[in-house]
Design a protein around this motif. Structure first.
Motif, PDB file in Angstrom:
ATOM      1  N   GLY A 130       0.883  -1.219   0.120  1.00 26.72           N
ATOM      2  CA  GLY A 130      -0.009   0.215   0.157  1.00 26.72           C
ATOM      3  C   GLY A 130       0.869   1.328  -0.236  1.00 26.72           C
ATOM      4  N   GLY A 132      -0.801   4.638   0.526  1.00 28.22           N
ATOM      5  CA  GLY A 132      -1.602   5.840   1.164  1.00 28.22           C
ATOM      6  C   GLY A 132      -0.752   6.550   2.219  1.00 28.22           C
ATOM      7  N   SER A 134      -1.293   5.889   5.375  1.00 26.14           N
ATOM      8  CA  SER A 134      -0.791   5.204   6.222  1.00 26.14           C
ATOM      9  C   SER A 134       0.534   4.565   6.035  1.00 26.14           C
ATOM     10  CB  SER A 134      -1.679   3.944   6.809  1.00 26.14           C
ATOM     11  OG  SER A 134      -3.101   4.432   6.880  1.00 26.14           O
ATOM     12  N   ASN A 154       2.479  -1.517  -4.460  1.00 24.52           N
ATOM     13  CA  ASN A 154       1.157  -1.181  -4.417  1.00 24.52           C
ATOM     14  C   ASN A 154       0.408  -1.316  -5.725  1.00 24.52           C
ATOM     15  OD1 ASN A 154      -0.766   0.479  -3.198  1.00 24.52           O
ATOM     16  ND2 ASN A 154      -0.351   2.143  -4.862  1.00 24.52           N
ATOM     17  N   ARG A 155      -0.947  -1.619  -5.680  1.00 22.99           N
ATOM     18  CA  ARG A 155      -1.869  -1.813  -6.753  1.00 22.99           C
ATOM     19  C   ARG A 155      -1.252  -0.930  -7.903  1.00 22.99           C
ATOM     20  NH1 ARG A 155      -7.924  -1.207  -6.301  1.00 22.99           N
ATOM     21  NH2 ARG A 155      -7.210   0.765  -5.552  1.00 22.99           N
ATOM     22  N   THR A 156      -1.324   0.522  -7.678  1.00 20.01           N
ATOM     23  CA  THR A 156      -0.900   1.541  -8.690  1.00 20.01           C
ATOM     24  C   THR A 156       0.371   1.762  -8.271  1.00 20.01           C
ATOM     25  OG1 THR A 156      -3.225   2.466  -8.138  1.00 20.01           O
ATOM     26  CG2 THR A 156      -1.580   4.042  -9.497  1.00 20.01           C
ATOM     27  N   LYS A 159       2.022   5.492  -7.654  1.00 18.72           N
ATOM     28  CA  LYS A 159       1.980   6.050  -6.125  1.00 18.72           C
ATOM     29  C   LYS A 159       2.988   5.533  -5.221  1.00 18.72           C
ATOM     30  CE  LYS A 159      -2.257   6.155  -4.073  1.00 18.72           C
ATOM     31  NZ  LYS A 159      -3.386   5.865  -3.705  1.00 18.72           N
ATOM     32  N   LEU A 195      -7.321  -3.767   2.176  1.00 21.62           N
ATOM     33  CA  LEU A 195      -7.667  -5.311   1.762  1.00 21.62           C
ATOM     34  C   LEU A 195      -7.559  -5.960   3.082  1.00 21.62           C
ATOM     35  CD1 LEU A 195      -5.471  -5.697  -1.472  1.00 21.62           C
ATOM     36  CD2 LEU A 195      -8.053  -5.518  -1.391  1.00 21.62           C
ATOM     37  N   PRO A 201     -12.384  -6.472  -0.318  1.00 15.81           N
ATOM     38  CA  PRO A 201     -11.952  -7.821  -0.799  1.00 15.81           C
ATOM     39  C   PRO A 201     -10.608  -8.262   0.013  1.00 15.81           C
ATOM     40  CG  PRO A 201     -11.714  -5.874  -2.626  1.00 15.81           C
ATOM     41  CD  PRO A 201     -12.059  -5.287  -1.392  1.00 15.81           C
ATOM     42  N   ILE A 219      -2.685  -3.072   9.365  1.00 12.65           N
ATOM     43  CA  ILE A 219      -3.284  -1.706  10.125  1.00 12.65           C
ATOM     44  C   ILE A 219      -4.701  -2.011  10.411  1.00 12.65           C
ATOM     45  CG2 ILE A 219      -1.519  -0.133   9.175  1.00 12.65           C
ATOM     46  CD1 ILE A 219      -3.743   0.992   7.557  1.00 12.65           C
TER      47      ILE A 219
HETATM   48  P1  ATR Z   1      -4.866   5.244   4.038  1.00 10.14           P
HETATM   49  O1  ATR Z   1      -4.800   6.591   4.590  1.00 10.14           O
HETATM   50  O2  ATR Z   1      -5.468   4.185   5.163  1.00 10.14           O
HETATM   51  O3  ATR Z   1      -3.335   4.765   3.889  1.00 10.14           O
HETATM   52  P2  ATR Z   1      -5.551   5.407   1.388  1.00 10.14           P
HETATM   53  O4  ATR Z   1      -4.646   6.601   1.355  1.00 10.14           O
HETATM   54  O5  ATR Z   1      -6.870   5.634   0.880  1.00 10.14           O
HETATM   55  O6  ATR Z   1      -5.758   4.975   2.802  1.00 10.14           O
HETATM   56  O7  ATR Z   1      -4.572   4.048   0.589  1.00 10.14           O
HETATM   57  C1  ATR Z   1      -5.015   2.932   0.513  1.00 10.14           C
HETATM   58  C2  ATR Z   1      -4.406   2.006  -0.038  1.00 10.14           C
HETATM   59  O8  ATR Z   1      -5.014   0.505   0.007  1.00 10.14           O
HETATM   60  C3  ATR Z   1      -3.752   2.252  -1.328  1.00 10.14           C
HETATM   61  O9  ATR Z   1      -2.180   1.987  -1.591  1.00 10.14           O
HETATM   62  C4  ATR Z   1      -4.445   1.522  -2.253  1.00 10.14           C
HETATM   63  O10 ATR Z   1      -4.060   1.190  -3.612  1.00 10.14           O
HETATM   64  P3  ATR Z   1      -3.979   2.148  -4.867  1.00 10.14           P
HETATM   65  O11 ATR Z   1      -2.955   3.400  -4.325  1.00 10.14           O
HETATM   66  O12 ATR Z   1      -3.792   1.707  -5.838  1.00 10.14           O
HETATM   67  O13 ATR Z   1      -5.482   2.753  -4.851  1.00 10.14           O
HETATM   68  C5  ATR Z   1      -4.788   0.382  -1.262  1.00 10.14           C
HETATM   69  N1  ATR Z   1      -5.980  -0.426  -1.806  1.00 10.14           N
HETATM   70  C6  ATR Z   1      -7.413  -0.042  -1.720  1.00 10.14           C
HETATM   71  N2  ATR Z   1      -8.141  -1.200  -2.345  1.00 10.14           N
HETATM   72  C7  ATR Z   1      -7.378  -2.055  -2.979  1.00 10.14           C
HETATM   73  C8  ATR Z   1      -7.685  -3.016  -3.771  1.00 10.14           C
HETATM   74  N3  ATR Z   1      -8.846  -3.564  -3.980  1.00 10.14           N
HETATM   75  N4  ATR Z   1      -6.287  -3.856  -4.129  1.00 10.14           N
HETATM   76  C9  ATR Z   1      -5.252  -3.318  -3.889  1.00 10.14           C
HETATM   77  N5  ATR Z   1      -4.854  -2.438  -3.227  1.00 10.14           N
HETATM   78  C10 ATR Z   1      -6.094  -1.649  -2.628  1.00 10.14           C
END
Ligand code: ATR
Length: 276
Positions: A130, A132, A134, A154-156, A159, A195, A201, A219
């Protein structure tokens, strides 16, 4: 006895969901402190006025929750943690000036220190899922504790790459598909994505390649034992859960406002757990 009544609050919009009043209320009672901790629903438009009038309202400090954690940086003197994370969640006064910090960093570290003692000795590689807000706090904490290398998955990918360049050469961005290989050399795995959270999911991951001396942190705190933590426990690995991080991040604010470093006890955990 003429003891001055101290008050703190959590500022958010909405603020009803915040568990901070329960945590700080528990500690105020436990330590017999003449203090109060309130909820303050403040709209984004009213935030700067509210923060400017914090002391006049009788507050010695505050927690800040969504959607104000970034905006409050400009309304206070942020410390290195708040600046690096780009968000603050705790405010306090020092010699008349309003300071801010991000206690998610020590919430993450303090929780791991208790749940997996020694996790940071010889921390050659950590894997963080991830990218984001956190993840920022967790990266800062891992680098502060001397992590040699952090693989940020990370998925993206873009980022993760942006975060890696912000945090320097010890952080490497990686594709999701690189996970099995990255796990092979990891002493720590941290999930910062949503996740595995109730209604989201599942986090589809095989911990088979993770070394036997690795620790696993999540987390997510609803459910308390995420499928990731359950899988780690089956493998006999030490785990740190999201509720522990939530409780440990509250310690610093309480000590700044009320002058006592409070303990995260099983009683407090049970109280908050019953409310999840
Ligand atoms: P936070 O403040 O809790 O870190 P956030 O900034 O919204 O929340 O970040 C969420 C993270 O969960 C991101 O890394 C997001 O991946 P993307 O950057 O690709 O969006 C990841 N995330 C959320 N849903 C996901 C999913 N279905 N599969 C993979 N990663 C996911």
């Amino acid at each position: 006895m003429g003891e001055e009544m101290r008050a703190a609050c959590v500022i958010g919009w909405p603020v009803k969901h915040s568990r901070s009043p329960m945590i700080h209320g528990y500690w105020l009672k436990k330590y017999g402190i003449a203090g109060e901790y309130r909820r303050e629903a403040v709209t984004p438009e009213d935030l700067s006025g509210f923060v400017a009038g914090l002391a006049e309202r009788g507050y010695v400090g505050a927690n800040v929750t969504l959607p104000h954690k970034e905006a409050v940086l400009r309304l206070s003197v942020p410390d290195a943690r708040a600046k690096a994370v780009g968000a603050a969640n705790t405010l306090w006064f020092e010699q008349g000036a309003l300071h801010s910090t991000n206690t998610d960093v020590e919430g993450f570290l303090g929780n791991l220190d208790v749940a997996a003692p020694g996790w940071d000795s010889g921390l050659t590689t950590a894997v963080v899922l991830g990218a984001g807000g956190s993840a920022r706090a967790i990266l800062y904490g891992l680098l502060e504790r001397g992590a040699g290398r952090v693989v940020l998955i990370n998925r993206t990918l873009a980022k993760a790459a942006a975060l890696a360049s912000a945090f320097g050469p010890r952080v490497e961005a990686s594709e999701w598909s690189a996970m099995p290989e990255a796990l092979g050399s990891a002493r720590l795995l941290v999930n910062t994505t949503s996740l595995g959270m109730t209604g989201q999911p599942p986090l589809d991951i095989d911990l088979g390649t993770l070394p036997r001396d690795a620790a696993v942190a999540d987390i997510v705190y609803a459910p308390l034992v995420t499928p990731l933590l359950a899988q780690a426990r089956v493998r006999g690995l030490p785990t740190a859960d999201g509720l522990g991080m939530l409780l440990h991040q509250a310690v610093r604010g309480f000590s700044l406002w009320f002058g006592i470093t409070p303990e995260v006890t099983p009683d407090l955990r049970a109280l908050v757990e019953a409310d999840l």
